[in-house]
Design an enzyme around this catalytic site. Structure first.
Site, PDB file in Angstrom:
ATOM      1  N   ARG A 144       0.812  -1.222   0.000  1.00 22.47           N
ATOM      2  CA  ARG A 144       0.000   0.000   0.000  1.00 22.47           C
ATOM      3  C   ARG A 144       0.845   1.271   0.000  1.00 22.47           C
ATOM      4  NH1 ARG A 144      -4.839   2.372   3.748  1.00 22.47           N
ATOM      5  NH2 ARG A 144      -3.380   1.985   5.419  1.00 22.47           N
ATOM      6  N   ILE A 168      -7.969   7.092   1.385  1.00 27.64           N
ATOM      7  CA  ILE A 168      -7.958   5.693   0.974  1.00 27.64           C
ATOM      8  C   ILE A 168      -8.503   4.927   2.186  1.00 27.64           C
ATOM      9  CG2 ILE A 168      -5.569   5.549   1.781  1.00 27.64           C
ATOM     10  CD1 ILE A 168      -4.805   3.736  -0.332  1.00 27.64           C
ATOM     11  N   SER A 169      -9.393   3.971   1.970  1.00 24.98           N
ATOM     12  CA  SER A 169      -9.985   3.210   3.087  1.00 24.98           C
ATOM     13  C   SER A 169      -8.958   2.283   3.731  1.00 24.98           C
ATOM     14  CB  SER A 169     -11.140   2.349   2.599  1.00 24.98           C
ATOM     15  OG  SER A 169     -12.128   3.129   1.988  1.00 24.98           O
ATOM     16  N   GLN A 170      -9.312   1.748   4.888  1.00 21.48           N
ATOM     17  CA  GLN A 170      -8.436   0.744   5.499  1.00 21.48           C
ATOM     18  C   GLN A 170      -8.438  -0.516   4.620  1.00 21.48           C
ATOM     19  OE1 GLN A 170     -11.292   1.816   6.638  1.00 21.48           O
ATOM     20  NE2 GLN A 170     -12.324   0.399   8.025  1.00 21.48           N
ATOM     21  N   PHE A 172     -17.392   7.139   4.294  1.00 20.32           N
ATOM     22  CA  PHE A 172     -16.641   7.468   3.079  1.00 20.32           C
ATOM     23  C   PHE A 172     -16.700   8.973   2.835  1.00 20.32           C
ATOM     24  CE2 PHE A 172     -16.907   2.996   2.281  1.00 20.32           C
ATOM     25  CZ  PHE A 172     -15.874   2.720   1.409  1.00 20.32           C
TER      26      PHE A 172
END
Ligand code: SAH
Length: 189
Positions: free
Chosen positions: A14, A40-42, A183
């Site tokens: 990542r 950016i999400s987990q 989000f």
């Protein structure tokens, strides 16, 4: 989690998708800033959402919210063709550079308002939305193929329900809540 997905999840670095000073934090299972007020999400959520899409190599997939391109890598890896739409040109360009350098050749990029979908390439077997509208944009429902699946967070800013929307072979649509999520907002023109 599916074995192949788990393997890919563990192998994808990542840190390639974020800038300094966040590279050092990229192995943590938490959201990270990617510039322009976006995140950016987990990774665990990205993997979960990918799994819920039930992808195969024949699928044409539409993604709304390219962002860093991290989620795009999962989608491109497990589908046939990925069509990804991002409203911020600079994010789209950086994502394209990263994903090309990783070797992905099945991704098509567009800078536009994703709430309109990508009519020229519709219908899509799968749709992944990673920014939250207040309600599901009609063009996305229309562009979902029969037997299609769409994963989309829906609700006010800061708190949404992650929905799994399915269309059966006759075209009738149903939805099921998966999780509560947070989000960034889907910004419409
Ligand atoms: N999936 C991305 C993270 C997305 S963050 C990743 O893995 O990095 C949400 C993204 O949606 C942001 O980049 C934001 O600019 C984009 N976005 C917001 N509204 C949009 C719209 N109407 N059309 C396309 N992209 C949009």
């Amino acid at each position: 989690m599916d074995e192949k997905l788990l393997q890919f999840f563990s192998s994808l670095d990542r840190s390639r998708f974020v800038d300094e000073p966040y590279k050092a934090l990229s192995s943590l299972d938490r959201p990270l800033p990617i510039g322009h007020g976006q995140t950016i999400s987990q990774p665990s959520l990205v993997a979960y959402m990918t799994e819920q899409l039930e992808l195969n190599k024949k699928h044409a997939v539409l993604e709304i919210g390219t962002g860093s391109g991290y989620q795009s890598a999962f989608l491109a890896e497990f589908s046939g063709e990925l069509y990804t739409v991002e409203r911020i040109g600079e994010l789209s360009k950086k994502a394209e550079e990263r994903l090309s350098s990783l070797g992905y050749r099945n991704i098509h990029y567009r800078v536009a308002d994703g709430s309109l979908g990508w009519p020229e390439h519709a219908p899509f077997d799968r749709i992944m939305v990673t920014a939250a509208p207040k309600n599901i944009p009609k063009p996305l429902i229309d562009q979902l193929a029969p037997e299609g699946i769409m994963i989309i967070p829906v609700g006010p800013e800061g708190w949404q329900e992650l929905l799994k929307v399915t269309k059966d072979r006759h075209g009738s649509v149903s939805e099921r809540k998966l999780l509560d999520v947070a989000f960034v907002e889907l910004v419409r023109k």
